[in-house]
Each structure stands twice: as C-alpha cells, then as structure tokens.
Design an enzyme around this catalytic site. Structure first.
Site, PDB file in Angstrom:
ATOM      1  N   THR A 144       0.869  -1.172   0.000  1.00  0.00           N
ATOM      2  CA  THR A 144       0.000   0.000   0.000  1.00  0.00           C
ATOM      3  C   THR A 144       0.902   1.217   0.000  1.00  0.00           C
ATOM      4  OG1 THR A 144      -1.598   1.272   1.302  1.00  0.00           O
ATOM      5  CG2 THR A 144      -0.127  -0.150   2.516  1.00  0.00           C
ATOM      6  N   CYS A 166      -1.944   5.185  -5.230  1.00  0.00           N
ATOM      7  CA  CYS A 166      -2.740   4.306  -4.375  1.00  0.00           C
ATOM      8  C   CYS A 166      -2.809   2.976  -5.105  1.00  0.00           C
ATOM      9  CB  CYS A 166      -4.131   4.882  -4.141  1.00  0.00           C
ATOM     10  SG  CYS A 166      -5.236   3.737  -3.277  1.00  0.00           S
TER      11      CYS A 166
END
Length: 233
Positions: free
Chosen positions: A83, A196
C-alpha cells in the site's frame, strides 16, 4: 531466489494484484513453471483504516511492525508494504527489523526519472496527497509533485475507500479520475503517479494521454528485481 515478505490486506483487492504481478514477472523472467517464493501476512484493513482516520498512526504502525517481525521470523529476506499510504510508517518498521523494506516511493521515483519526467501529478488517498511522507520523498529525487485541488482530492479519496477498496469499478468514477488527470495536465503535469495501489484497478494507460505510473506494478517489479539479484537467469 530471495523470499519476498508481503504485508497485505490494505486492501485485499490490491494485494491480489501484487501477488499476480509478482508471480507473472517471475515466470516471465525464469520461464517454465517458476513462481515467486513469498510469504503473505494480510491485516484487517478495517482496523488500519480506523487508525488512519482517527490519526492513530502509531497504533497502525505497531500492527504492521508485528506483521513484519513475523514475516522475518518466517524466513522473508525483505519486506513489501503493499500500500502507498502506510509507507508513512515505513521508517519505524525498518528500525524494528533486520531485513530491508523496499520503499514504494523510491521505486516509483526511479522509474519516473528514467522517463525524463520533471513534474508529476499525484493521485492517492488524502493522506498521500496532502502529507509530506510520500511526495516529499519523491521530491528529494528531484521530481516536482503537484496534487489535485481540495475538491478533487476529496473525490479521489472517496472513490478509493468507498468503491475501489470494495472491488467496485464504476464507469462514472473512471471518467471523474480522467477529468482530474486532465486538470493536472493543464497545470503542468508531464506524467501521473497512481499513488494508491487500487487506482490501477480503475484506470490504465489507455485512459490517459499522459504517462501513468502504476505504483503497484512498479513496486511488484522492484520486488522481483531484488528477489532475483545475483541469480543466474
């Protein structure tokens, strides 16, 4: 081949992409039936997201630190935090373990520099777009970063958490992201960082006239580079 330690679950949608991309790239390079040697620790994203929204980054860091320690004990040679946003605590995690953490922003900056791009637009969670832990690291590589305006940042963030992290892919949201990219281009962006790990589920290079830098793919390929370093291929 080195063993890859994956801290995933943030979200499980993008973690599945990490696993696929890493194994496809290993197979592309080694052929046959080769796949990656990797260990996955998947956290409960509900807890992590609650820590983020409440500003309890230390609590989130402790959860990821525990995952990293368990991966190290299980035999991982290095760590990927799957992430972008939780790289906010990557330096803390690195201090707690004895194996490297491959930073997603470092890998991304290197690819952008190789493309000769000086100014990049950044899409991501509001934490990634607004705080300095990520864009500051890329700026340190000599790349200027611009982010969407406040309304667009809110739009990007909402679509990530309310749709993409739940596996919902909507045409309307794709069109909204493309509009944000065009506005960043008007402000001087020469390329766009998909900062992202879920954004690549929604848009790809065919949706943009500007080069897109999918951080999930970049990070996954850097993991393969590291895993196969000094190996006979």
């Amino acid at each position: 081949m080195k063993t890859i330690g994956l801290i995933g679950g943030m979200s499980f949608e993008s973690t599945a992409e990490y696993y696929r991309m890493i194994n496809e790239e290993i197979n592309n390079r080694l052929g046959g039936l080769h796949s990656a040697e990797c260990i996955l620790y998947s956290v409960d994203f509900e807890i992590i997201e609650r820590c983020q929204s409440e500003g309890r980054w230390g609590d989130a860091a402790d959860i990821l630190k525990r995952a990293a320690l368990l991966l190290e004990q299980a035999g991982a040679d290095f760590i990927l935090i799957c992430t972008n946003t939780m790289h906010k605590v990557s330096e803390y995690i690195q201090k707690e373990i004895n194996i490297p953490v491959l930073h997603i922003a470092d890998a991304t900056a290197q690819v952008i520099k190789e493309e000769g791009i000086k100014t990049a637009g950044l899409l991501g969670t509001k934490y990634t777009m607004e705080q300095d832990f990520y864009k500051g690291r890329i700026k340190d590589s000599g790349i200027n970063i611009i982010v969407p305006d406040e309304a667009d940042r809110e739009l990007i963030n909402t679509i990530i958490f309310e749709e993409l992290c739940r596996g919902e892919i909507k045409t309307e949201s794709k069109e909204q992201y493309c509009s944000v990219i065009r506005r960043l281009a008007d402000r001087g962006a020469e390329g766009i960082i998909l900062g992202c790990t879920e954004i690549g589920l929604l848009i790809d290079q065919s949706d943009s006239a500007l080069p897109l830098f999918d951080t999930t793919e970049i990070h996954a390929h850097e993991a393969v580079n590291y895993a196969l370093a000094n190996e006979e291929i």
